[in-house]
Design a protein around this motif. Structure first.
Motif, mmCIF file in Angstrom:
data_model
loop_
_atom_site.group_PDB
_atom_site.id
_atom_site.type_symbol
_atom_site.label_atom_id
_atom_site.label_comp_id
_atom_site.label_asym_id
_atom_site.label_seq_id
_atom_site.Cartn_x
_atom_site.Cartn_y
_atom_site.Cartn_z
ATOM 1 N N PHE A 265 74.162 -15.451 27.398
ATOM 2 C CA PHE A 265 74.483 -16.887 27.303
ATOM 3 C C PHE A 265 73.433 -17.631 26.487
ATOM 4 C CE2 PHE A 265 76.892 -15.866 31.275
ATOM 5 C CZ PHE A 265 78.145 -16.090 30.725
ATOM 6 N N LYS A 266 72.188 -17.205 26.639
ATOM 7 C CA LYS A 266 71.095 -17.904 25.939
ATOM 8 C C LYS A 266 71.200 -17.742 24.422
ATOM 9 C CE LYS A 266 66.793 -16.276 26.433
ATOM 10 N NZ LYS A 266 65.611 -15.950 27.237
ATOM 11 N N PHE A 267 71.583 -16.542 23.986
ATOM 12 C CA PHE A 267 71.584 -16.282 22.537
ATOM 13 C C PHE A 267 72.949 -16.525 21.879
ATOM 14 C CE2 PHE A 267 67.900 -13.817 24.044
ATOM 15 C CZ PHE A 267 66.927 -14.364 23.233
ATOM 16 N N CYS A 294 73.601 -14.660 18.232
ATOM 17 C CA CYS A 294 72.839 -14.526 16.978
ATOM 18 C C CYS A 294 72.572 -13.067 16.591
ATOM 19 C CB CYS A 294 71.523 -15.280 17.094
ATOM 20 S SG CYS A 294 70.487 -14.665 18.428
ATOM 21 N N GLY A 295 72.667 -12.145 17.548
ATOM 22 C CA GLY A 295 72.400 -10.731 17.238
ATOM 23 C C GLY A 295 70.938 -10.506 16.886
ATOM 24 N N MET A 296 70.617 -9.278 16.550
ATOM 25 C CA MET A 296 69.206 -9.000 16.188
ATOM 26 C C MET A 296 69.145 -7.878 15.162
ATOM 27 S SD MET A 296 68.088 -7.236 19.744
ATOM 28 C CE MET A 296 69.443 -7.436 20.878
ATOM 29 N N GLU A 299 64.856 -3.876 13.493
ATOM 30 C CA GLU A 299 63.401 -4.011 13.741
ATOM 31 C C GLU A 299 63.146 -4.690 15.090
ATOM 32 O OE1 GLU A 299 59.891 -4.835 11.473
ATOM 33 O OE2 GLU A 299 59.856 -4.161 13.552
ATOM 34 N N VAL A 300 63.892 -5.798 15.340
ATOM 35 C CA VAL A 300 63.752 -6.495 16.635
ATOM 36 C C VAL A 300 64.267 -5.592 17.755
ATOM 37 C CG1 VAL A 300 64.586 -8.461 17.998
ATOM 38 C CG2 VAL A 300 63.864 -8.809 15.638
ATOM 39 N N GLY A 301 65.425 -4.963 17.517
ATOM 40 C CA GLY A 301 66.048 -4.094 18.524
ATOM 41 C C GLY A 301 65.120 -2.981 18.989
ATOM 42 N N GLN A 310 59.228 -11.056 22.173
ATOM 43 C CA GLN A 310 60.298 -12.024 21.964
ATOM 44 C C GLN A 310 60.658 -12.007 20.492
ATOM 45 O OE1 GLN A 310 58.464 -15.565 23.965
ATOM 46 N NE2 GLN A 310 60.370 -15.457 25.106
ATOM 47 N N GLY A 311 61.880 -11.560 20.205
ATOM 48 C CA GLY A 311 62.279 -11.433 18.807
ATOM 49 C C GLY A 311 62.670 -12.772 18.230
ATOM 50 N N ASP A 312 63.314 -13.594 19.063
ATOM 51 C CA ASP A 312 63.842 -14.852 18.553
ATOM 52 C C ASP A 312 62.970 -15.998 19.055
ATOM 53 O OD1 ASP A 312 65.198 -17.078 17.913
ATOM 54 O OD2 ASP A 312 67.120 -16.470 18.784
ATOM 55 N N ASN A 320 60.134 -15.338 28.680
ATOM 56 C CA ASN A 320 58.752 -14.898 28.472
ATOM 57 C C ASN A 320 58.673 -13.457 27.994
ATOM 58 O OD1 ASN A 320 59.318 -13.604 30.959
ATOM 59 N ND2 ASN A 320 58.767 -15.511 31.977
ATOM 60 N N GLY A 321 59.801 -12.924 27.563
ATOM 61 C CA GLY A 321 59.778 -11.573 26.998
ATOM 62 C C GLY A 321 59.588 -10.472 28.030
ATOM 63 N N LEU A 322 59.797 -10.822 29.308
ATOM 64 C CA LEU A 322 59.610 -9.786 30.332
ATOM 65 C C LEU A 322 60.942 -9.272 30.892
ATOM 66 C CD1 LEU A 322 56.613 -11.243 32.361
ATOM 67 C CD2 LEU A 322 56.611 -9.186 30.977
ATOM 68 N N GLY A 347 76.525 -10.456 16.766
ATOM 69 C CA GLY A 347 76.403 -10.407 18.229
ATOM 70 C C GLY A 347 75.782 -9.109 18.707
ATOM 71 N N SER A 348 75.681 -9.006 20.024
ATOM 72 C CA SER A 348 75.030 -7.822 20.598
ATOM 73 C C SER A 348 75.857 -7.273 21.750
ATOM 74 C CB SER A 348 73.658 -8.179 21.168
ATOM 75 O OG SER A 348 72.956 -8.994 20.278
ATOM 76 N N THR A 349 75.752 -5.957 21.939
ATOM 77 C CA THR A 349 76.389 -5.333 23.102
ATOM 78 C C THR A 349 75.361 -4.473 23.813
ATOM 79 O OG1 THR A 349 78.435 -5.200 21.864
ATOM 80 C CG2 THR A 349 78.306 -3.886 23.873
ATOM 81 N N PHE A 350 75.103 -4.811 25.059
ATOM 82 C CA PHE A 350 74.202 -3.994 25.886
ATOM 83 C C PHE A 350 75.071 -3.107 26.771
ATOM 84 C CE2 PHE A 350 71.301 -7.220 24.555
ATOM 85 C CZ PHE A 350 70.054 -6.605 24.570
ATOM 86 N N THR A 351 74.790 -1.811 26.760
ATOM 87 C CA THR A 351 75.563 -0.881 27.583
ATOM 88 C C THR A 351 74.639 -0.220 28.598
ATOM 89 O OG1 THR A 351 76.952 -0.441 25.680
ATOM 90 C CG2 THR A 351 77.137 1.108 27.510
HETATM 91 P P1 ADP Z 1 63.249 -13.333 26.593
HETATM 92 O O1 ADP Z 1 64.727 -13.461 26.715
HETATM 93 O O2 ADP Z 1 62.507 -14.002 27.647
HETATM 94 O O3 ADP Z 1 62.744 -13.642 25.210
HETATM 95 P P2 ADP Z 1 63.804 -10.558 27.012
HETATM 96 O O4 ADP Z 1 62.905 -9.423 27.389
HETATM 97 O O5 ADP Z 1 64.953 -10.840 27.906
HETATM 98 O O6 ADP Z 1 62.876 -11.798 26.829
HETATM 99 O O7 ADP Z 1 64.343 -10.283 25.544
HETATM 100 C C1 ADP Z 1 63.465 -9.871 24.526
HETATM 101 C C2 ADP Z 1 64.035 -10.226 23.170
HETATM 102 O O8 ADP Z 1 65.222 -9.460 22.921
HETATM 103 C C3 ADP Z 1 64.484 -11.660 23.007
HETATM 104 O O9 ADP Z 1 63.379 -12.494 22.677
HETATM 105 C C4 ADP Z 1 65.497 -11.561 21.889
HETATM 106 O O10 ADP Z 1 64.857 -11.544 20.613
HETATM 107 C C5 ADP Z 1 66.121 -10.203 22.093
HETATM 108 N N1 ADP Z 1 67.421 -10.306 22.802
HETATM 109 C C6 ADP Z 1 67.665 -9.973 24.093
HETATM 110 N N2 ADP Z 1 68.974 -10.150 24.395
HETATM 111 C C7 ADP Z 1 69.566 -10.588 23.266
HETATM 112 C C8 ADP Z 1 70.911 -10.964 22.928
HETATM 113 N N3 ADP Z 1 71.919 -10.896 23.815
HETATM 114 N N4 ADP Z 1 71.156 -11.372 21.655
HETATM 115 C C9 ADP Z 1 70.155 -11.423 20.748
HETATM 116 N N5 ADP Z 1 68.867 -11.095 20.996
HETATM 117 C C10 ADP Z 1 68.561 -10.675 22.238
#
Ligand code: ADP
Length: 357
Positions: A265-267, A294-296, A299-301, A310-312, A320-322, A347-351
């Protein structure tokens, strides 16, 4: 100290000399007796006391000299093949004791060196490497925590100063007070996450496994975000298989869904879509959280499961990136799998795949 060392070395020398003396004396006596006996029998020689006494004196001197030569040769061999490498390892160990984890011992050349030393050196270098990475992790962790605490503290300080100004409107006062409570909430959240992560990192076994309905748990987690998706105008799509039970720690698993959903929801921007699905086989349950956010980049992934990453940066105030570090730790403890597919702007898909029993 020097005198003590000298005495110790002298005693060691005498000790080695005595061993060689006894050895050489024994070998030479045996050889001489055999030789003389055979010679006397075959040539019919008669040995007088005088002959024997002369021969004994010469042989005795010979033994003394040979023992001395052997002791010197042995001392040189020890110095080169034993003391040299042992000193190198000790010096390196002393540096590690002083906190220099960058030190490594060069392996010895094959010739003339004991193979056991090369094994010790190999283990030593591995140990130094491990220690240095633990140290880096520790210092990085402290730096990250301090950095993460500084921002909310600075915010609180600023709002605190502003609140001290005498002619504040009611609106301003409320805004500044809200600023302080938001920043302190962020700090409290971070501390809770650090504590949870710490607890999970020290936990190898998986203690509170009970059988529960995963479908229900997922629906409950999703519903917690109702106000979020409504406010942000995000469409929600669910495809959750009914009555999928798993044997796991339900509290830890809900941590996983909450983090994945809150990120989704945040991204994701207004007008986007978040889809959650649950499917199951006899042994495994698979949950997918997909978003059109926004996807990633790759490199961020590659770093998202690291602590404090924190990638974004545009959303950094909301986390807080935890979160994902916690998620990964929980999944690891459960011996499950987590993967992510993502493309920037798509976008992103977490499985997540976990065992049902
Ligand atoms: P936070 O959300 O507090 O930054 P997280 O550990 O939950 O820390 O996520 C680390 C990083 O992963 C985020 O800063 C973001 O760059 C990336 N990320 C995580 N979930 C998503 C998502 N659904 N879409 C895009 N980027 C994501």
């Amino acid at each position: 100290m020097k005198k003590e060392n000298f005495v110790k070395n002298l005693l060691r020398w005498i000790n080695h000399y005595c061993i060689f003396f006894l050895l050489v004396a024994f070998v030479i006596t045996c050889c001489t007796m055999l030789f003389v006996d055979t010679l006397r029998d075959s040539l019919g020689l008669t040995l007088t006391d005088e002959n024997i006494s002369d021969a004994a004196k010469i042989t005795f001197l010979n033994v003394i000299l040979l023992s001395l030569i052997f002791t010197v040769i042995d001392a040189i061999r020890r110095k080169l093949a034993v003391e040299g490498p042992a000193n190198r390892i000790t010096e390196a160990a002393e540096k590690i004791v002083q906190g220099d984890f960058s030190v490594r011992v060069k392996p010895l050349g094959k010739l003339g060196s004991e193979d056991a030393f090369n094994r010790i050196i190999e283990c030593f270098n591995k140990m130094a490497e491990e220690l240095s990475s633990v140290e880096t992790l520790r210092t990085d962790f402290i730096a990250n925590v301090s950095h993460e605490m500084k921002t909310p503290l600075a915010v609180m300080q600023n709002y605190g100063t502003l609140l001290q100004s005498p002619d504040l409107s009611e609106e301003e006062r409320l805004e500044y007070a809200k600023g302080i409570s938001d920043a302190s909430r962020r700090m409290a959240e971070m501390m809770t996450n650090i504590l949870k992560l710490n607890r999970l990192e020290n936990q190898q076994i998986y203690p509170n496994a009970t059988e529960f309905d995963l479908s229900e748990q997922l629906c409950e987690s999703i519903l917690q975000f109702e106000s979020v998706w409504e406010k942000a105008d995000i469409e929600l799509d669910t495809d959750i298989a009914e009555s999928v039970t798993v044997k796991a720690d339900s509290e830890l698993l809900s941590l996983v869904w909450n983090n994945l959903l809150s990120n989704a929801f945040k991204f994701t921007n207004a007008g986007g879509k978040v889809s959650v699905s649950l499917s199951a086989t006899e042994n495994h349950a698979t949950v997918k959280v997909r978003d059109t956010g926004c996807g990633m980049s790759a490199e961020v992934g590659a770093h998202i499961f690291e602590k404090f990453y924190q990638g974004d940066s545009s959303h950094s105030v909301q986390g807080n990136g935890l979160g994902l570090a916690l998620v990964k730790r929980v999944i690891d403890i459960m011996q499950g799998e987590i993967s992510v597919e993502s493309a920037v702007g798509v976008g992103s898909t977490f499985t997540v795949r976990i065992r049902r029993k």
